[in-house]
Design a protein around this motif. Structure first.
Motif, PDB file in Angstrom:
ATOM      1  N   GLN A 138       0.827  -1.211   0.000  1.00  0.00           N
ATOM      2  CA  GLN A 138       0.000   0.000   0.000  1.00  0.00           C
ATOM      3  C   GLN A 138       0.863   1.265   0.000  1.00  0.00           C
ATOM      4  OE1 GLN A 138      -2.906  -0.215   3.177  1.00  0.00           O
ATOM      5  NE2 GLN A 138      -3.285  -2.374   2.731  1.00  0.00           N
ATOM      6  N   THR A 139       1.926   1.249   0.802  1.00  0.00           N
ATOM      7  CA  THR A 139       2.798   2.426   0.870  1.00  0.00           C
ATOM      8  C   THR A 139       3.475   2.654  -0.472  1.00  0.00           C
ATOM      9  OG1 THR A 139       3.139   2.016   3.233  1.00  0.00           O
ATOM     10  CG2 THR A 139       4.670   3.531   2.161  1.00  0.00           C
TER      11      THR A 139
ATOM     12  N   VAL B 144       1.657  10.312   2.501  1.00  0.00           N
ATOM     13  CA  VAL B 144       1.189  11.489   1.766  1.00  0.00           C
ATOM     14  C   VAL B 144       1.864  12.760   2.298  1.00  0.00           C
ATOM     15  CG1 VAL B 144      -0.856  12.891   1.249  1.00  0.00           C
ATOM     16  CG2 VAL B 144      -0.969  10.395   1.118  1.00  0.00           C
TER      17      VAL B 144
ATOM     18  N   PRO C 198       0.070   3.260   5.846  1.00  0.00           N
ATOM     19  CA  PRO C 198       0.435   3.622   4.476  1.00  0.00           C
ATOM     20  C   PRO C 198       0.036   5.031   4.051  1.00  0.00           C
ATOM     21  CG  PRO C 198      -0.395   1.389   4.524  1.00  0.00           C
ATOM     22  CD  PRO C 198      -0.606   1.960   5.909  1.00  0.00           C
ATOM     23  N   SER C 199      -1.137   5.508   4.459  1.00  0.00           N
ATOM     24  CA  SER C 199      -1.569   6.831   4.009  1.00  0.00           C
ATOM     25  C   SER C 199      -0.722   7.954   4.612  1.00  0.00           C
ATOM     26  CB  SER C 199      -3.051   7.060   4.321  1.00  0.00           C
ATOM     27  OG  SER C 199      -3.256   7.037   5.718  1.00  0.00           O
TER      28      SER C 199
ATOM     29  N   TYR D  68       1.051   4.358  -2.872  1.00  0.00           N
ATOM     30  CA  TYR D  68       0.961   5.799  -2.614  1.00  0.00           C
ATOM     31  C   TYR D  68       2.183   6.515  -3.182  1.00  0.00           C
ATOM     32  CZ  TYR D  68      -2.997   5.901   0.685  1.00  0.00           C
ATOM     33  OH  TYR D  68      -4.228   5.847   1.261  1.00  0.00           O
TER      34      TYR D  68
ATOM     35  N   ALA E  44       2.249   6.805  -6.937  1.00  0.00           N
ATOM     36  CA  ALA E  44       1.225   7.698  -7.467  1.00  0.00           C
ATOM     37  C   ALA E  44       1.643   9.166  -7.394  1.00  0.00           C
ATOM     38  CB  ALA E  44      -0.078   7.500  -6.705  1.00  0.00           C
ATOM     39  N   SER E  45       2.719   9.440  -6.672  1.00  0.00           N
ATOM     40  CA  SER E  45       3.160  10.830  -6.539  1.00  0.00           C
ATOM     41  C   SER E  45       4.036  11.221  -7.724  1.00  0.00           C
ATOM     42  CB  SER E  45       3.943  11.012  -5.242  1.00  0.00           C
ATOM     43  OG  SER E  45       5.288  10.632  -5.410  1.00  0.00           O
TER      44      SER E  45
END
Length: 136
Positions: A27-28, A124, A120-121, A31, A34-35
Motif C-alpha cells: 500500500q505504501t 502522503v 500507508p496513508s 501511494y 502515485a506521486s
C-alpha cells in the motif's frame, strides 16, 4: 545497491525501503508511485541490506535497530517466543536480513527527513504536495 548514496539527503528523490510481501509495504509503495516525486524503492524481500546500512538507516531515523523489528509479528514470535528477547545488535540485524517481513513498517527518506511509516496513508505527508493544492 549503495544505501550511503540513498541517505545522501537528495531533496529531489524520495527513497522507500519496504517489503512487497506485506500489505503495508504494497500500500505504501502504491501511494509513493502515485506521486510526482522521483522514487527509489528498495524491496527488502528481494534486496538484502547490509548490517552497516541498517545501522545507518536506524541512525538516520534517530532510533535503534531493535525498534525497527515488530516483535509481535507471528514469524518473530515463532522463532523467539513472546517474552523479552535479548539479542545483540548483530543478531537484530540478522533478524531483519533473514526475516524482512518483521520490519515494523516502511522507511521513507526524503531529503534530510527520515521516518518510519506504519500507516500507508501517512506517506502522503512526505510526497511534497503543495499545501495550497490541497486547500484549493
Amino acid at each position: 545497491m549503495n544505501i550511503m548514496g540513498v541517505l545522501a539527503e537528495d531533496e529531489k528523490q524520495m527513497t522507500l525501503i519496504y517489503n512487497s510481501e506485506t500489505s503495508i509495504g504494497k500500500q505504501t509503495l502504491a501511494y509513493a508511485e502515485a506521486s510526482d516525486k522521483k522514487l527509489l524503492s528498495i524491496d527488502i524481500s528481494k534486496t538484502k541490506i547490509t548490517g552497516t546500512q541498517w545501522a545507518e538507516i536506524a541512525s538516520h531515523l534517530g532510533t535503534t535497530i531493535p525498534s525497527l523489528v515488530d516483535e509481535e509479528h507471528p514469524n518473530f514470535v515463532k522463532n523467539y517466543g513472546d517474552d523479552y528477547v535479548n539479542l545483540s545488535e548483530e543478531d537484530w540485524i540478522k533478524v531483519l536480513q533473514n526475516q524482512p517481513e518483521v520490519l515494523t513498517g516502511c522507511i521513507v527518506i526524503n531529503g534530510k527527513e527520515s521516518v518510519l511509516i506504519t500507516n500507508p496513508s501517512d506517506i502522503v505527508k512526505y510526497l511534497g504536495v503543495d499545501s495550497k493544492e490541497i486547500e484549493d
